[in-house]
Design a protein around this motif. Structure first.
Motif, PDB file in Angstrom:
ATOM      1  N   THR A 101     -21.386   1.136  -8.210  1.00  0.00           N
ATOM      2  CA  THR A 101     -21.612   2.538  -7.893  1.00  0.00           C
ATOM      3  C   THR A 101     -21.772   2.732  -6.392  1.00  0.00           C
ATOM      4  N   GLN A 102     -21.584   3.990  -5.990  1.00  0.00           N
ATOM      5  CA  GLN A 102     -21.736   4.344  -4.579  1.00  0.00           C
ATOM      6  C   GLN A 102     -21.996   5.850  -4.462  1.00  0.00           C
ATOM      7  N   GLY A 103     -22.874   6.222  -3.563  1.00  0.00           N
ATOM      8  CA  GLY A 103     -23.109   7.629  -3.304  1.00  0.00           C
ATOM      9  C   GLY A 103     -21.941   8.244  -2.555  1.00  0.00           C
ATOM     10  N   ASP A 104     -21.609   9.489  -2.843  1.00  0.00           N
ATOM     11  CA  ASP A 104     -20.482  10.144  -2.170  1.00  0.00           C
ATOM     12  C   ASP A 104     -20.693  10.230  -0.659  1.00  0.00           C
ATOM     13  N   ASN A 105     -21.940  10.262  -0.220  1.00  0.00           N
ATOM     14  CA  ASN A 105     -22.246  10.392   1.206  1.00  0.00           C
ATOM     15  C   ASN A 105     -22.591   9.055   1.849  1.00  0.00           C
ATOM     16  N   ASN A 106     -22.486   7.965   1.067  1.00  0.00           N
ATOM     17  CA  ASN A 106     -22.805   6.640   1.600  1.00  0.00           C
ATOM     18  C   ASN A 106     -21.538   5.935   2.061  1.00  0.00           C
ATOM     19  N   ASP A 107     -21.718   5.028   3.043  1.00  0.00           N
ATOM     20  CA  ASP A 107     -20.565   4.307   3.596  1.00  0.00           C
ATOM     21  C   ASP A 107     -20.238   3.033   2.831  1.00  0.00           C
ATOM     22  N   ALA A 108     -21.161   2.529   2.009  1.00  0.00           N
ATOM     23  CA  ALA A 108     -20.943   1.262   1.320  1.00  0.00           C
ATOM     24  C   ALA A 108     -21.424   1.368  -0.113  1.00  0.00           C
ATOM     25  N   PRO A 109     -20.884   0.536  -0.996  1.00  0.00           N
ATOM     26  CA  PRO A 109     -21.342   0.528  -2.390  1.00  0.00           C
ATOM     27  C   PRO A 109     -22.794   0.085  -2.477  1.00  0.00           C
ATOM     28  N   ASP A 110     -23.387   0.398  -3.631  1.00  0.00           N
ATOM     29  CA  ASP A 110     -24.755  -0.030  -3.871  1.00  0.00           C
ATOM     30  C   ASP A 110     -24.812  -1.557  -3.944  1.00  0.00           C
ATOM     31  N   ALA A 111     -25.947  -2.130  -3.525  1.00  0.00           N
ATOM     32  CA  ALA A 111     -26.053  -3.584  -3.409  1.00  0.00           C
ATOM     33  C   ALA A 111     -26.015  -4.274  -4.767  1.00  0.00           C
ATOM     34  N   ARG A 112     -26.559  -3.658  -5.783  1.00  0.00           N
ATOM     35  CA  ARG A 112     -26.642  -4.309  -7.077  1.00  0.00           C
ATOM     36  C   ARG A 112     -25.714  -3.616  -8.083  1.00  0.00           C
ATOM     37  N   PRO A 113     -24.984  -4.405  -8.851  1.00  0.00           N
ATOM     38  CA  PRO A 113     -24.199  -3.824  -9.947  1.00  0.00           C
ATOM     39  C   PRO A 113     -25.137  -3.249 -11.017  1.00  0.00           C
ATOM     40  N   VAL A 114     -24.630  -2.308 -11.776  1.00  0.00           N
ATOM     41  CA  VAL A 114     -25.414  -1.646 -12.834  1.00  0.00           C
ATOM     42  C   VAL A 114     -24.963  -2.193 -14.179  1.00  0.00           C
ATOM     43  N   VAL A 115     -25.910  -2.615 -15.005  1.00  0.00           N
ATOM     44  CA  VAL A 115     -25.592  -3.122 -16.331  1.00  0.00           C
ATOM     45  C   VAL A 115     -25.788  -1.988 -17.343  1.00  0.00           C
TER      46      VAL A 115
END
Length: 262
Positions: free
Chosen positions: A181-195
């Motif tokens: 996942t990643q926020g629309d306003n963020n430059d990089a994906p989230d650090a942890r994958p979501v289960v």
């Protein structure tokens, strides 16, 4: 020598004649007591005529009043002006808007098992800015696709959640699935994958700025705010209905009543 009767002087004596009744002179007679008293039929006829005349007068007065009201109505409506009707339209529109907002925040989520949440950070701008109300609907994780905005627990089993968009789906050799996942306003994906166990649902719909209202009616405040808002809406609806009924009654024409004599 005795004079003859013819030799005596004659004296003209006035001749009187008894008057005879003339055919041209009318004969008069005094009314009797029986003729002076009205009969029951005459009294009933006079009463009926009086009632009919009174009813006609009332009908004419009612008709004149209705005509006067009809003539005065355009003048009254004109005197109200455009501001009156503009205010009436805005009032009705506000009532409909309040009903729609109440349905979006309370009725629809409760009926579908969804959860209303408020966006608190700017990580999903410009799509979901802070203060936006999002309604998260439970979903089978097998139906999640790339591009869906999902709400998930930051740590499995803890109440804190975040809403970000799925940018990638990874399947492991053992059949497990993880979401990147990643926020629309963020430059990089989230650090942890979501289960899958972390996923609370998918964003169904959102309403800008309504999240602050949702925050106000959540928790302890909901016990008194919701009944107050609902009561206010019902009172306003009753006022609008009563006003419409009164206006309709004022505009209803008054017909002439039929008059019938016995």
């Amino acid at each position: 020598m005795t004079p003859n009767a013819t030799d005596l002087p004659t004296v003209d004596e006035p001749v009187t004649a008894k008057p005879t009744p003339s055919a041209a002179e009318p004969m008069t007679s005094r009314p009797t007591a029986a003729d002076a008293q009205p009969t029951p039929a005459d009294a009933k006829s006079a009463s009926t005529e009086a009632q009919t005349a009174s009813a006609k007068a009332e009908a004419q007065a009612a008709s004149a009043k209705a005509q006067a009201n009809a003539d005065a109505e355009p003048t009254s409506a004109k005197s109200r002006g455009i501001l009156y009707y503009l205010g009436l339209g805005l009032s009705g529109g506000l009532f409909v808007l309040m009903l729609a907002l109440a349905a979006a925040v309370i009725v629809v989520p409760a009926a579908t098992g969804s959860v209303p949440l408020t966006v608190l950070t700017s990580s999903m701008e410009p799509t979901l800015p802070p203060g936006t109300l999002i309604v998260v609907q439970p979903v089978d994780t097998a139906g999640i696709r790339i591009g869906d905005a999902i709400t998930y627990q930051i740590e499995s089993g803890k109440p804190e959640v975040v809403t970000h968009r799925v940018i990638s789906i990874t399947s492991s050799s053992d059949g497990g699935t993880t979401f990147i996942t990643q926020g629309d306003n963020n430059d990089a994906p989230d650090a942890r994958p979501v289960v899958p166990d972390q996923v609370q649902g998918r964003v169904w719909y959102s309403v800008p700025w309504l999240g602050y209202v949702n925050n106000a009616v959540n928790g302890e405040n909901r016990a008194w705010i919701v009944p107050v808002i609902a009561g206010g809406l019902f009172l306003y609806a009753g006022y609008m209905v009563a006003s419409a009924v009164v206006d309709a009654a004022k505009k209803r024409p008054i017909g002439n009543r039929e008059l019938s004599g016995e």
